[in-house]
Scaffold this motif. Structure first.
Motif, short mmCIF file in Angstrom:
data_model
loop_
_atom_site.label_atom_id
_atom_site.label_comp_id
_atom_site.label_asym_id
_atom_site.label_seq_id
_atom_site.Cartn_x
_atom_site.Cartn_y
_atom_site.Cartn_z
N ASN A 1 0.81 -1.22 0.00
CA ASN A 1 0.00 0.00 0.00
C ASN A 1 0.84 1.27 0.00
O ASN A 1 0.38 2.30 -0.49
CB ASN A 1 -0.94 0.01 1.21
CG ASN A 1 -1.95 -1.11 1.14
OD1 ASN A 1 -2.35 -1.53 0.06
ND2 ASN A 1 -2.33 -1.63 2.29
N GLU A 2 2.05 1.21 0.54
CA GLU A 2 2.89 2.41 0.64
C GLU A 2 3.61 2.74 -0.67
O GLU A 2 4.29 3.76 -0.75
CB GLU A 2 3.91 2.25 1.77
CG GLU A 2 5.02 1.26 1.50
CD GLU A 2 4.69 -0.19 1.90
OE1 GLU A 2 5.64 -0.98 2.01
OE2 GLU A 2 3.51 -0.54 2.07
N TYR A 3 3.44 1.91 -1.67
CA TYR A 3 4.15 2.10 -2.94
C TYR A 3 3.29 2.79 -3.99
O TYR A 3 2.06 2.87 -3.85
CB TYR A 3 4.61 0.74 -3.48
CG TYR A 3 5.70 0.12 -2.65
CD1 TYR A 3 7.04 0.46 -2.86
CD2 TYR A 3 5.41 -0.80 -1.67
CE1 TYR A 3 8.05 -0.11 -2.10
CE2 TYR A 3 6.41 -1.38 -0.91
CZ TYR A 3 7.72 -1.03 -1.13
OH TYR A 3 8.73 -1.59 -0.37
N ASN A 4 3.94 3.24 -5.06
CA ASN A 4 3.24 3.92 -6.14
C ASN A 4 2.41 2.93 -6.97
O ASN A 4 2.49 1.71 -6.77
CB ASN A 4 4.22 4.71 -7.02
CG ASN A 4 5.21 3.82 -7.73
OD1 ASN A 4 4.89 2.74 -8.20
ND2 ASN A 4 6.46 4.28 -7.82
N LYS B 1 2.28 -1.33 -7.38
CA LYS B 1 1.05 -2.06 -7.09
C LYS B 1 0.58 -2.86 -8.30
O LYS B 1 0.13 -4.00 -8.16
CB LYS B 1 -0.04 -1.09 -6.64
CG LYS B 1 0.21 -0.49 -5.28
CD LYS B 1 -0.89 0.50 -4.94
CE LYS B 1 -0.57 1.28 -3.70
NZ LYS B 1 -1.60 2.31 -3.42
#
Length: 84
Positions: free
Chosen positions: A4-7, A11
């Motif tokens: 979830n913390e990635y671009n 994802k």
């Protein structure tokens, strides 16, 4: 693993790997390589471990044992680093 913390690109690659690895080996390998390339550029062990692990699984399923040992070692190394 959560991403979830990635671009959105990360994802899409991780979802593409998870959605296709039992259906489309060629597409999954492409996603793995794209994720590994990005992980190398950003020095992200979590992404590298995930990408190498799934790449090894696909190669195992395809009976492509030539490079699998090296890839598994890379996956383990990066996953251990990601846990620290």
């Amino acid at each position: 693993m959560e991403f979830n913390e990635y671009n959105e690109s990360v994802k899409n690659w991780t979802n593409g790997i998870l959605d296709n690895y039992r259906k489309d080996a060629e597409l999954t390998i492409r996603y793995c390589h794209e994720l590994i390339d990005y992980g190398e550029k950003t020095a992200d062990s979590k992404l590298l471990g995930f990408g190498y692990y799934h790449l090894a699984m696909i190669l195992y399923c395809l009976n492509d044992y030539d490079n699998i040992f090296d890839i598994v070692v890379r996956a383990i190394d990066h996953l251990e680093k990601a846990q620290r």
